[in-house]
Design an enzyme around this catalytic site. Structure first.
Site, PDB file in Angstrom:
ATOM      1  N   CYS A 120      72.522  32.278  63.654  1.00 24.04           N
ATOM      2  CA  CYS A 120      73.825  32.348  63.004  1.00 24.04           C
ATOM      3  C   CYS A 120      73.767  33.238  61.762  1.00 24.04           C
ATOM      4  O   CYS A 120      72.695  33.582  61.274  1.00 24.04           O
ATOM      5  CB  CYS A 120      74.345  30.950  62.663  1.00 24.04           C
ATOM      6  SG  CYS A 120      76.142  30.898  62.430  1.00 24.04           S
ATOM      7  N   SER A 470      85.230  36.957  57.712  1.00 22.58           N
ATOM      8  CA  SER A 470      84.320  36.860  58.844  1.00 22.58           C
ATOM      9  C   SER A 470      84.119  38.239  59.444  1.00 22.58           C
ATOM     10  O   SER A 470      84.979  39.118  59.334  1.00 22.58           O
ATOM     11  CB  SER A 470      84.913  35.920  59.895  1.00 22.58           C
ATOM     12  OG  SER A 470      84.277  36.081  61.138  1.00 22.58           O
TER      13      SER A 470
END
Length: 556
Positions: A120, A470
Protein backbone atom coordinates in the site's frame (compact mmCIF):
# COMPACT_ATOMS: atom_id res chain seq x y z
CA UNK A 1 33.76 -6.57 8.24
CA UNK A 2 30.10 -7.36 8.78
CA UNK A 3 28.08 -4.98 10.91
CA UNK A 4 26.47 -8.00 12.57
CA UNK A 5 29.83 -8.98 14.06
CA UNK A 6 28.80 -6.68 16.90
CA UNK A 7 26.32 -9.33 18.05
CA UNK A 8 27.95 -12.56 16.79
CA UNK A 9 31.70 -12.38 17.50
CA UNK A 10 33.80 -12.75 20.64
CA UNK A 11 33.50 -14.32 24.06
CA UNK A 12 31.45 -11.41 25.40
CA UNK A 13 28.77 -12.09 22.80
CA UNK A 14 28.10 -15.63 23.97
CA UNK A 15 24.69 -14.62 25.43
CA UNK A 16 23.81 -12.92 22.14
CA UNK A 17 24.68 -16.09 20.22
CA UNK A 18 22.61 -18.13 22.65
CA UNK A 19 19.57 -16.07 21.68
CA UNK A 20 20.40 -16.43 17.99
CA UNK A 21 20.73 -20.20 18.33
CA UNK A 22 17.16 -20.27 19.62
CA UNK A 23 15.92 -18.74 16.35
CA UNK A 24 17.82 -21.16 14.12
CA UNK A 25 21.50 -20.18 14.01
CA UNK A 26 24.17 -22.85 14.36
CA UNK A 27 27.97 -22.79 14.51
CA UNK A 28 28.35 -22.21 10.77
CA UNK A 29 25.96 -19.25 10.64
CA UNK A 30 27.68 -16.66 12.81
CA UNK A 31 30.02 -15.53 10.04
CA UNK A 32 27.20 -15.04 7.52
CA UNK A 33 25.57 -11.67 6.83
CA UNK A 34 22.31 -11.14 8.71
CA UNK A 35 19.64 -9.75 6.41
CA UNK A 36 16.39 -8.31 7.69
CA UNK A 37 13.14 -8.97 5.87
CA UNK A 38 10.78 -6.09 6.66
CA UNK A 39 7.47 -7.78 5.95
CA UNK A 40 4.41 -5.57 5.52
CA UNK A 41 2.00 -8.50 5.23
CA UNK A 42 -1.51 -7.69 6.40
CA UNK A 43 -5.03 -8.84 5.71
CA UNK A 44 -6.56 -5.41 6.29
CA UNK A 45 -5.97 -4.40 2.66
CA UNK A 46 -5.75 -6.23 -0.68
CA UNK A 47 -2.53 -4.30 -1.33
CA UNK A 48 -0.66 -6.32 1.32
CA UNK A 49 -2.57 -9.58 1.61
CA UNK A 50 -0.17 -11.46 -0.68
CA UNK A 51 3.12 -10.38 0.86
CA UNK A 52 3.70 -13.43 3.07
CA UNK A 53 4.40 -15.60 0.03
CA UNK A 54 6.97 -13.08 -1.19
CA UNK A 55 8.62 -12.97 2.24
CA UNK A 56 8.85 -16.76 2.31
CA UNK A 57 10.42 -16.85 -1.15
CA UNK A 58 12.90 -14.16 -0.17
CA UNK A 59 13.78 -15.98 3.05
CA UNK A 60 14.56 -19.22 1.20
CA UNK A 61 16.59 -17.38 -1.42
CA UNK A 62 18.63 -15.52 1.20
CA UNK A 63 19.56 -18.82 2.84
CA UNK A 64 20.53 -20.29 -0.52
CA UNK A 65 22.72 -17.23 -1.17
CA UNK A 66 24.62 -17.74 2.09
CA UNK A 67 22.89 -15.21 4.33
CA UNK A 68 20.88 -15.52 7.52
CA UNK A 69 17.43 -13.95 7.12
CA UNK A 70 15.52 -12.48 10.05
CA UNK A 71 11.92 -11.55 9.38
CA UNK A 72 10.09 -8.84 11.28
CA UNK A 73 6.76 -7.15 10.75
CA UNK A 74 5.95 -3.58 9.91
CA UNK A 75 2.55 -1.96 9.68
CA UNK A 76 0.32 -0.76 6.92
CA UNK A 77 -2.93 1.12 6.76
CA UNK A 78 -5.40 0.93 3.90
CA UNK A 79 -5.80 4.31 2.26
CA UNK A 80 -8.79 3.02 0.32
CA UNK A 81 -10.64 1.74 3.37
CA UNK A 82 -9.84 4.72 5.59
CA UNK A 83 -10.59 7.23 2.81
CA UNK A 84 -13.15 9.86 3.76
CA UNK A 85 -12.97 9.04 7.48
CA UNK A 86 -11.04 10.25 10.51
CA UNK A 87 -8.86 7.18 10.03
CA UNK A 88 -7.32 8.73 6.92
CA UNK A 89 -5.40 11.08 9.22
CA UNK A 90 -3.20 8.11 10.10
CA UNK A 91 -2.19 7.37 6.51
CA UNK A 92 0.73 9.76 6.08
CA UNK A 93 1.62 9.21 9.73
CA UNK A 94 2.06 5.52 8.89
CA UNK A 95 4.88 6.44 6.51
CA UNK A 96 6.87 7.68 9.51
CA UNK A 97 5.90 4.66 11.63
CA UNK A 98 7.05 2.29 8.88
CA UNK A 99 10.35 4.14 8.53
CA UNK A 100 10.86 4.24 12.29
CA UNK A 101 10.04 0.55 12.73
CA UNK A 102 12.40 -0.67 10.00
CA UNK A 103 15.19 1.58 11.26
CA UNK A 104 14.60 0.41 14.83
CA UNK A 105 14.61 -3.31 14.04
CA UNK A 106 17.62 -3.22 11.73
CA UNK A 107 19.79 -0.99 13.87
CA UNK A 108 18.87 -2.66 17.16
CA UNK A 109 19.82 -6.05 15.71
CA UNK A 110 22.95 -4.81 13.85
CA UNK A 111 21.66 -6.19 10.55
CA UNK A 112 23.92 -6.10 7.50
CA UNK A 113 21.17 -5.35 5.01
CA UNK A 114 17.42 -5.17 4.59
CA UNK A 115 14.93 -6.46 2.06
CA UNK A 116 11.70 -4.53 2.50
CA UNK A 117 8.40 -5.84 1.12
CA UNK A 118 5.39 -3.57 0.82
CA UNK A 119 2.22 -2.89 -1.09
CA UNK A 120 0.00 0.00 0.00
CA UNK A 121 0.92 3.61 -0.65
CA UNK A 122 3.02 4.56 2.38
CA UNK A 123 4.94 1.27 2.45
CA UNK A 124 7.24 2.40 -0.35
CA UNK A 125 8.31 5.84 0.91
CA UNK A 126 8.39 4.55 4.48
CA UNK A 127 10.86 1.85 3.47
CA UNK A 128 12.94 4.30 1.45
CA UNK A 129 13.15 6.75 4.34
CA UNK A 130 14.49 4.00 6.59
CA UNK A 131 17.03 2.92 3.96
CA UNK A 132 18.29 6.48 3.59
CA UNK A 133 18.58 6.86 7.37
CA UNK A 134 20.44 3.58 7.96
CA UNK A 135 22.55 3.50 4.80
CA UNK A 136 22.98 -0.27 4.86
CA UNK A 137 22.62 -2.35 1.65
CA UNK A 138 18.91 -2.36 0.85
CA UNK A 139 16.44 -3.53 -1.75
CA UNK A 140 12.69 -3.11 -2.11
CA UNK A 141 10.26 -5.79 -3.27
CA UNK A 142 6.91 -4.42 -4.37
CA UNK A 143 3.90 -6.61 -3.62
CA UNK A 144 2.56 -6.03 -7.11
CA UNK A 145 -0.37 -4.35 -8.75
CA UNK A 146 -3.92 -5.65 -8.76
CA UNK A 147 -5.47 -6.82 -11.99
CA UNK A 148 -8.42 -4.74 -13.17
CA UNK A 149 -11.97 -5.54 -12.23
CA UNK A 150 -14.42 -6.06 -15.07
CA UNK A 151 -18.00 -4.94 -15.61
CA UNK A 152 -19.77 -4.98 -18.97
CA UNK A 153 -16.44 -5.37 -20.73
CA UNK A 154 -14.88 -2.30 -19.08
CA UNK A 155 -11.89 -2.19 -16.73
CA UNK A 156 -12.61 -1.08 -13.18
CA UNK A 157 -10.37 0.20 -10.40
CA UNK A 158 -11.12 1.35 -6.87
CA UNK A 159 -11.61 4.86 -8.26
CA UNK A 160 -14.54 3.56 -10.31
CA UNK A 161 -16.34 2.88 -7.04
CA UNK A 162 -15.58 6.34 -5.63
CA UNK A 163 -16.83 7.97 -8.83
CA UNK A 164 -19.99 5.86 -8.74
CA UNK A 165 -20.95 7.62 -5.49
CA UNK A 166 -20.94 10.96 -7.30
CA UNK A 167 -22.78 9.47 -10.28
CA UNK A 168 -25.51 8.16 -7.99
CA UNK A 169 -25.86 11.54 -6.26
CA UNK A 170 -26.33 13.30 -9.60
CA UNK A 171 -28.81 10.70 -10.87
CA UNK A 172 -26.54 9.30 -13.58
CA UNK A 173 -26.75 5.74 -12.23
CA UNK A 174 -29.01 3.87 -9.83
CA UNK A 175 -28.07 2.04 -6.63
CA UNK A 176 -28.00 -1.36 -8.36
CA UNK A 177 -25.30 -0.09 -10.70
CA UNK A 178 -23.31 1.34 -7.79
CA UNK A 179 -23.40 -2.03 -6.01
CA UNK A 180 -22.38 -3.81 -9.22
CA UNK A 181 -19.33 -1.55 -9.50
CA UNK A 182 -18.57 -2.10 -5.80
CA UNK A 183 -18.67 -5.89 -6.20
CA UNK A 184 -16.42 -5.97 -9.27
CA UNK A 185 -13.88 -3.18 -8.75
CA UNK A 186 -11.37 -5.10 -6.59
CA UNK A 187 -10.92 -8.68 -7.86
CA UNK A 188 -8.14 -9.86 -5.51
CA UNK A 189 -4.66 -9.16 -4.11
CA UNK A 190 -2.52 -6.26 -5.21
CA UNK A 191 -2.21 -2.49 -5.01
CA UNK A 192 -4.77 -0.23 -6.69
CA UNK A 193 -4.38 -0.81 -10.40
CA UNK A 194 -4.03 2.59 -12.07
CA UNK A 195 -1.00 4.86 -11.94
CA UNK A 196 -2.07 5.80 -8.45
CA UNK A 197 0.31 6.41 -5.53
CA UNK A 198 1.48 2.84 -4.89
CA UNK A 199 2.31 2.13 -8.52
CA UNK A 200 3.83 5.60 -8.91
CA UNK A 201 6.17 5.08 -5.97
CA UNK A 202 7.10 1.56 -7.03
CA UNK A 203 7.99 2.97 -10.46
CA UNK A 204 10.11 5.68 -8.81
CA UNK A 205 11.92 3.12 -6.67
CA UNK A 206 12.69 0.97 -9.72
CA UNK A 207 13.94 4.06 -11.55
CA UNK A 208 16.26 4.95 -8.67
CA UNK A 209 17.75 1.47 -8.73
CA UNK A 210 16.33 0.06 -5.48
CA UNK A 211 14.23 -2.67 -7.08
CA UNK A 212 14.75 -4.96 -10.05
CA UNK A 213 13.92 -3.98 -13.64
CA UNK A 214 10.28 -4.68 -14.61
CA UNK A 215 9.35 -5.60 -11.02
CA UNK A 216 7.34 -2.46 -10.26
CA UNK A 217 4.58 -3.23 -12.77
CA UNK A 218 4.17 -6.97 -12.20
CA UNK A 219 0.78 -8.26 -11.10
CA UNK A 220 0.63 -9.45 -7.49
CA UNK A 221 -0.84 -12.84 -8.41
CA UNK A 222 1.55 -13.74 -11.23
CA UNK A 223 4.40 -16.22 -10.74
CA UNK A 224 7.01 -13.73 -11.93
CA UNK A 225 6.27 -11.59 -8.87
CA UNK A 226 7.38 -14.35 -6.48
CA UNK A 227 10.37 -15.08 -8.68
CA UNK A 228 11.41 -11.43 -8.49
CA UNK A 229 11.39 -11.66 -4.68
CA UNK A 230 13.84 -14.55 -4.82
CA UNK A 231 16.04 -12.77 -7.35
CA UNK A 232 15.99 -9.62 -5.22
CA UNK A 233 17.34 -11.62 -2.28
CA UNK A 234 20.32 -12.80 -4.33
CA UNK A 235 21.01 -9.28 -5.58
CA UNK A 236 20.93 -7.94 -2.02
CA UNK A 237 23.46 -10.49 -0.77
CA UNK A 238 25.78 -9.42 -3.59
CA UNK A 239 25.21 -5.79 -2.60
CA UNK A 240 26.25 -6.61 0.97
CA UNK A 241 29.41 -8.30 -0.32
CA UNK A 242 30.18 -5.33 -2.57
CA UNK A 243 29.13 -2.74 0.02
CA UNK A 244 26.61 -0.99 -2.26
CA UNK A 245 24.69 1.38 -0.01
CA UNK A 246 21.59 3.56 -0.42
CA UNK A 247 23.44 6.87 -0.30
CA UNK A 248 25.56 5.65 -3.22
CA UNK A 249 22.36 5.53 -5.28
CA UNK A 250 20.40 8.46 -3.84
CA UNK A 251 22.04 11.25 -5.82
CA UNK A 252 20.41 14.42 -7.15
CA UNK A 253 20.50 12.84 -10.60
CA UNK A 254 18.67 9.74 -9.36
CA UNK A 255 15.87 11.90 -7.97
CA UNK A 256 15.70 13.79 -11.25
CA UNK A 257 15.35 10.46 -13.05
CA UNK A 258 12.51 9.47 -10.76
CA UNK A 259 10.72 12.77 -11.38
CA UNK A 260 11.12 12.34 -15.14
CA UNK A 261 9.57 8.87 -15.06
CA UNK A 262 6.74 10.04 -12.79
CA UNK A 263 5.92 12.79 -15.30
CA UNK A 264 6.13 10.37 -18.22
CA UNK A 265 3.72 7.84 -16.69
CA UNK A 266 1.27 10.43 -15.31
CA UNK A 267 1.98 9.59 -11.67
CA UNK A 268 0.54 10.72 -8.36
CA UNK A 269 0.86 14.12 -6.66
CA UNK A 270 1.93 12.24 -3.54
CA UNK A 271 5.23 11.45 -5.25
CA UNK A 272 6.23 15.10 -4.79
CA UNK A 273 5.77 14.87 -1.04
CA UNK A 274 7.53 11.51 -0.75
CA UNK A 275 10.53 12.30 -2.94
CA UNK A 276 11.08 15.58 -1.08
CA UNK A 277 11.04 13.62 2.19
CA UNK A 278 13.45 10.93 0.97
CA UNK A 279 15.81 13.53 -0.49
CA UNK A 280 15.80 15.54 2.72
CA UNK A 281 16.64 12.41 4.70
CA UNK A 282 19.41 11.51 2.25
CA UNK A 283 20.90 15.00 2.40
CA UNK A 284 20.11 15.72 -1.27
CA UNK A 285 19.22 19.30 -2.23
CA UNK A 286 15.89 18.63 -3.93
CA UNK A 287 13.20 21.30 -3.87
CA UNK A 288 9.64 21.59 -5.06
CA UNK A 289 10.91 23.83 -7.89
CA UNK A 290 12.89 20.92 -9.35
CA UNK A 291 9.60 19.21 -10.18
CA UNK A 292 8.43 22.21 -12.18
CA UNK A 293 11.77 22.51 -13.97
CA UNK A 294 11.64 18.89 -15.09
CA UNK A 295 7.93 19.07 -15.95
CA UNK A 296 8.68 21.72 -18.54
CA UNK A 297 10.76 19.30 -20.62
CA UNK A 298 9.32 15.82 -19.95
CA UNK A 299 6.01 14.89 -21.63
CA UNK A 300 3.36 12.46 -20.45
CA UNK A 301 3.73 9.46 -22.77
CA UNK A 302 1.67 6.79 -20.97
CA UNK A 303 -2.13 6.64 -21.25
CA UNK A 304 -2.87 5.40 -17.74
CA UNK A 305 -5.70 5.75 -15.26
CA UNK A 306 -6.92 7.73 -13.40
CA UNK A 307 -7.24 10.21 -16.27
CA UNK A 308 -6.21 7.82 -19.04
CA UNK A 309 -7.42 4.55 -20.50
CA UNK A 310 -5.17 1.77 -19.23
CA UNK A 311 -4.07 0.14 -15.98
CA UNK A 312 -0.63 -0.86 -14.74
CA UNK A 313 -0.74 -4.46 -15.96
CA UNK A 314 -1.22 -3.01 -19.45
CA UNK A 315 1.91 -0.91 -18.93
CA UNK A 316 3.77 -4.06 -17.92
CA UNK A 317 2.73 -5.86 -21.11
CA UNK A 318 3.83 -2.84 -23.14
CA UNK A 319 7.36 -2.95 -21.71
CA UNK A 320 7.05 -1.60 -18.20
CA UNK A 321 9.19 1.07 -16.61
CA UNK A 322 12.37 0.03 -18.50
CA UNK A 323 10.68 0.84 -21.81
CA UNK A 324 9.62 4.26 -20.50
CA UNK A 325 13.13 4.87 -19.18
CA UNK A 326 14.75 3.88 -22.48
CA UNK A 327 12.64 6.38 -24.40
CA UNK A 328 13.56 9.10 -21.92
CA UNK A 329 17.24 8.12 -21.98
CA UNK A 330 17.41 8.28 -25.77
CA UNK A 331 15.74 11.70 -25.67
CA UNK A 332 18.31 13.05 -23.21
CA UNK A 333 15.76 13.22 -20.38
CA UNK A 334 17.42 10.66 -18.08
CA UNK A 335 20.83 10.43 -16.42
CA UNK A 336 22.29 7.15 -17.66
CA UNK A 337 25.26 7.00 -15.29
CA UNK A 338 23.22 6.61 -12.10
CA UNK A 339 23.94 3.37 -10.26
CA UNK A 340 21.55 0.60 -9.23
CA UNK A 341 21.60 -1.89 -6.38
CA UNK A 342 22.90 -4.46 -8.88
CA UNK A 343 26.05 -2.39 -9.33
CA UNK A 344 25.14 -1.52 -12.92
CA UNK A 345 24.45 1.89 -14.40
CA UNK A 346 21.00 2.81 -15.70
CA UNK A 347 22.47 2.86 -19.19
CA UNK A 348 23.75 -0.70 -18.76
CA UNK A 349 20.40 -1.90 -17.39
CA UNK A 350 18.59 -0.45 -20.41
CA UNK A 351 21.10 -1.59 -23.04
CA UNK A 352 18.86 -4.30 -24.53
CA UNK A 353 15.56 -2.43 -24.23
CA UNK A 354 14.12 -1.41 -27.64
CA UNK A 355 14.44 2.23 -28.65
CA UNK A 356 10.84 2.30 -29.86
CA UNK A 357 7.64 1.24 -28.10
CA UNK A 358 6.09 -2.06 -29.08
CA UNK A 359 3.78 -2.04 -32.06
CA UNK A 360 0.05 -2.73 -31.78
CA UNK A 361 -0.26 -1.00 -28.40
CA UNK A 362 -0.98 2.57 -27.37
CA UNK A 363 -0.20 2.40 -23.66
CA UNK A 364 3.29 3.86 -24.19
CA UNK A 365 3.76 6.46 -26.90
CA UNK A 366 6.77 7.89 -28.63
CA UNK A 367 8.26 11.04 -27.11
CA UNK A 368 7.29 12.82 -30.34
CA UNK A 369 3.61 11.83 -29.94
CA UNK A 370 2.82 12.41 -26.25
CA UNK A 371 -0.46 12.47 -24.37
CA UNK A 372 0.59 15.89 -23.02
CA UNK A 373 3.59 17.89 -24.20
CA UNK A 374 4.54 18.79 -20.64
CA UNK A 375 4.34 16.90 -17.36
CA UNK A 376 1.02 16.85 -15.55
CA UNK A 377 2.20 17.86 -12.05
CA UNK A 378 2.50 21.64 -12.00
CA UNK A 379 3.94 23.61 -9.10
CA UNK A 380 1.78 26.68 -8.50
CA UNK A 381 2.74 29.66 -6.36
CA UNK A 382 1.13 32.95 -5.45
CA UNK A 383 -0.23 34.71 -2.39
CA UNK A 384 -2.32 31.63 -1.60
CA UNK A 385 0.73 29.32 -1.58
CA UNK A 386 4.00 31.21 -1.17
CA UNK A 387 5.92 27.98 -0.48
CA UNK A 388 4.18 26.24 -3.36
CA UNK A 389 1.37 23.82 -4.12
CA UNK A 390 0.97 20.83 -6.43
CA UNK A 391 -1.62 20.82 -9.21
CA UNK A 392 -2.53 17.68 -11.10
CA UNK A 393 -3.80 18.85 -14.47
CA UNK A 394 -4.06 15.59 -16.41
CA UNK A 395 -7.45 15.11 -17.99
CA UNK A 396 -8.14 18.86 -17.93
CA UNK A 397 -8.38 20.62 -21.29
CA UNK A 398 -8.17 24.14 -19.86
CA UNK A 399 -6.33 24.24 -16.51
CA UNK A 400 -7.46 27.78 -15.73
CA UNK A 401 -10.35 28.92 -13.55
CA UNK A 402 -11.28 32.10 -11.70
CA UNK A 403 -14.31 31.74 -9.50
CA UNK A 404 -15.92 32.28 -6.11
CA UNK A 405 -14.48 30.44 -3.12
CA UNK A 406 -16.60 27.78 -1.45
CA UNK A 407 -14.88 27.38 1.91
CA UNK A 408 -14.98 24.21 4.01
CA UNK A 409 -13.15 23.53 7.26
CA UNK A 410 -13.01 19.77 6.69
CA UNK A 411 -13.34 17.11 4.02
CA UNK A 412 -16.64 15.91 5.52
CA UNK A 413 -18.27 19.34 5.15
CA UNK A 414 -17.08 19.54 1.56
CA UNK A 415 -18.31 16.09 0.53
CA UNK A 416 -21.75 16.70 2.03
CA UNK A 417 -22.10 19.92 0.01
CA UNK A 418 -21.02 18.22 -3.21
CA UNK A 419 -23.41 15.28 -2.78
CA UNK A 420 -26.22 17.73 -1.95
CA UNK A 421 -25.51 19.43 -5.31
CA UNK A 422 -24.51 22.69 -3.60
CA UNK A 423 -21.24 22.99 -5.52
CA UNK A 424 -21.77 24.47 -8.98
CA UNK A 425 -19.78 24.89 -12.17
CA UNK A 426 -17.27 27.72 -11.81
CA UNK A 427 -16.78 27.31 -8.06
CA UNK A 428 -13.36 27.08 -6.43
CA UNK A 429 -13.73 24.66 -3.54
CA UNK A 430 -11.37 25.32 -0.62
CA UNK A 431 -10.81 22.56 1.97
CA UNK A 432 -8.51 23.77 4.73
CA UNK A 433 -7.14 22.80 8.14
CA UNK A 434 -6.33 19.42 6.57
CA UNK A 435 -2.56 19.97 6.36
CA UNK A 436 0.25 18.07 8.12
CA UNK A 437 -0.20 20.07 11.35
CA UNK A 438 -3.84 21.06 11.09
CA UNK A 439 -5.41 17.75 10.08
CA UNK A 440 -3.23 16.45 11.37
CA UNK A 441 -1.89 14.09 8.74
CA UNK A 442 -2.88 15.58 5.36
CA UNK A 443 -5.89 13.46 4.50
CA UNK A 444 -6.41 12.60 0.84
CA UNK A 445 -9.42 14.18 -0.85
CA UNK A 446 -10.39 11.29 -3.14
CA UNK A 447 -14.01 11.25 -2.01
CA UNK A 448 -14.68 14.93 -2.89
CA UNK A 449 -12.74 14.86 -6.17
CA UNK A 450 -14.38 11.63 -7.29
CA UNK A 451 -17.80 13.03 -6.41
CA UNK A 452 -17.05 16.14 -8.47
CA UNK A 453 -15.93 14.04 -11.45
CA UNK A 454 -18.87 11.68 -11.01
CA UNK A 455 -21.24 14.65 -11.28
CA UNK A 456 -19.61 15.78 -14.51
CA UNK A 457 -17.92 18.83 -12.97
CA UNK A 458 -14.29 17.72 -13.27
CA UNK A 459 -13.55 20.38 -15.91
CA UNK A 460 -15.70 23.06 -14.30
CA UNK A 461 -14.76 23.09 -10.61
CA UNK A 462 -11.36 23.58 -8.98
CA UNK A 463 -10.57 22.07 -5.59
CA UNK A 464 -7.68 23.40 -3.53
CA UNK A 465 -6.52 22.15 -0.15
CA UNK A 466 -3.64 22.11 2.31
CA UNK A 467 -4.30 18.38 2.48
CA UNK A 468 -3.40 15.83 -0.18
CA UNK A 469 -5.03 14.05 -3.07
CA UNK A 470 -5.15 10.36 -3.74
CA UNK A 471 -3.23 9.07 -6.72
CA UNK A 472 -6.69 8.30 -8.05
CA UNK A 473 -7.75 11.95 -8.07
CA UNK A 474 -7.84 13.96 -11.26
CA UNK A 475 -9.40 17.13 -12.58
CA UNK A 476 -8.37 20.67 -11.67
CA UNK A 477 -7.07 19.78 -8.21
CA UNK A 478 -4.42 21.67 -6.23
CA UNK A 479 -3.05 20.16 -3.03
CA UNK A 480 -0.14 20.54 -0.60
CA UNK A 481 -0.89 24.28 -0.31
CA UNK A 482 1.88 25.70 1.89
CA UNK A 483 2.02 27.34 4.32
CA UNK A 484 -1.03 25.47 5.58
CA UNK A 485 -3.96 27.10 7.36
CA UNK A 486 -3.03 25.81 10.82
CA UNK A 487 0.30 27.67 10.84
CA UNK A 488 -1.12 30.94 9.52
CA UNK A 489 -1.05 30.34 5.77
CA UNK A 490 -3.17 32.53 3.50
CA UNK A 491 -5.52 29.65 2.77
CA UNK A 492 -6.78 30.15 6.33
CA UNK A 493 -7.78 33.73 5.48
CA UNK A 494 -10.05 32.90 2.53
CA UNK A 495 -13.69 33.87 3.03
CA UNK A 496 -16.78 32.50 1.31
CA UNK A 497 -17.25 34.17 -2.07
CA UNK A 498 -13.70 35.53 -2.43
CA UNK A 499 -12.39 35.43 -5.98
CA UNK A 500 -9.63 32.85 -6.50
CA UNK A 501 -7.60 32.25 -9.66
CA UNK A 502 -6.05 28.88 -10.44
CA UNK A 503 -3.94 29.14 -13.60
CA UNK A 504 -1.67 26.20 -14.32
CA UNK A 505 -0.45 27.85 -17.51
CA UNK A 506 0.94 30.78 -15.51
CA UNK A 507 1.82 28.55 -12.50
CA UNK A 508 -0.37 30.82 -10.38
CA UNK A 509 -2.67 30.30 -7.43
CA UNK A 510 -3.95 33.66 -6.28
CA UNK A 511 -6.47 35.00 -3.80
CA UNK A 512 -7.84 38.10 -5.50
CA UNK A 513 -8.16 40.19 -2.34
CA UNK A 514 -6.29 43.44 -1.65
CA UNK A 515 -3.21 43.22 0.56
CA UNK A 516 -4.71 45.68 3.03
CA UNK A 517 -7.73 43.42 3.52
CA UNK A 518 -5.53 40.33 3.88
CA UNK A 519 -3.47 42.15 6.53
CA UNK A 520 -6.67 42.97 8.42
CA UNK A 521 -7.79 39.33 8.30
CA UNK A 522 -4.35 38.14 9.36
CA UNK A 523 -4.48 40.38 12.43
CA UNK A 524 -7.82 38.87 13.44
CA UNK A 525 -6.77 35.26 12.75
CA UNK A 526 -6.22 33.05 15.77
CA UNK A 527 -4.21 29.87 15.73
CA UNK A 528 -6.66 27.00 16.31
CA UNK A 529 -6.23 24.63 19.21
CA UNK A 530 -4.74 21.30 18.14
CA UNK A 531 -7.35 18.68 17.30
CA UNK A 532 -5.22 16.04 19.04
CA UNK A 533 -3.03 16.66 22.09
CA UNK A 534 -1.98 13.09 22.87
CA UNK A 535 -1.30 9.87 21.02
CA UNK A 536 0.47 9.54 17.72
CA UNK A 537 -1.54 12.28 16.00
CA UNK A 538 -0.73 14.71 18.79
CA UNK A 539 2.95 13.83 18.58
CA UNK A 540 2.92 14.03 14.78
CA UNK A 541 1.33 17.49 14.69
CA UNK A 542 4.06 18.82 16.98
CA UNK A 543 6.95 17.33 14.99
CA UNK A 544 5.94 17.44 11.32
CA UNK A 545 7.52 19.83 8.83
CA UNK A 546 5.80 21.71 6.01
CA UNK A 547 4.54 19.77 3.01
CA UNK A 548 6.97 21.84 0.91
CA UNK A 549 9.75 20.02 2.80
CA UNK A 550 8.19 16.56 2.55
CA UNK A 551 6.26 16.55 5.85
CA UNK A 552 9.01 14.70 7.71
CA UNK A 553 9.19 14.26 11.48
CA UNK A 554 12.79 13.27 12.22
CA UNK A 555 14.62 16.54 11.51
CA UNK A 556 14.11 18.75 14.52
Amino acid sequence: MLRSNAITQGIQRSPNRAMLRAVGFDDNDFNKPIIGIANGHSTITPCNMGLMDLANRAESALKEAGAMPQTFGTITVSDGISMGTEGMKYSLVSREVIADSIETACNAQSMDGVLAIGGCDKNMPGAMLSMARMNIPSIFVYGGTIKPGKLDGCDLTVVSSFEAVGQLASGKIDKDRLIAVEKNAIPGPGSCGGMFTANTMSAAIETMGFSLPFSSTMAAVDDEKAESAAESAQVLVNAVKNNIRPLDLLTKEAFENAISVIMAVGGSTNSVLHLLAIARTAGVDLTIDDFERIRQTVPVICDLKPSGKYVTVDLHKAGGIPQVMKLLLDAGMLHGECKTIEGKTIKEVLRDIPSKPKENQDVIRQISNPIYKKGHLAILKGNLASEGSVAKISGVKTPVLTGPARVFESEEECLTAILDNKVKAGDVVVVRYEGPVGGPGMREMLSPTSAIVGQGLGEKVALITDGRFSGGSYGLVVGHVAPEAAVGGTIGLVEEGDSITVDANKLLIQLNVEERELARRKQKWEKPKPRYKTGILGKYSRLVSSSSQGATTDQI
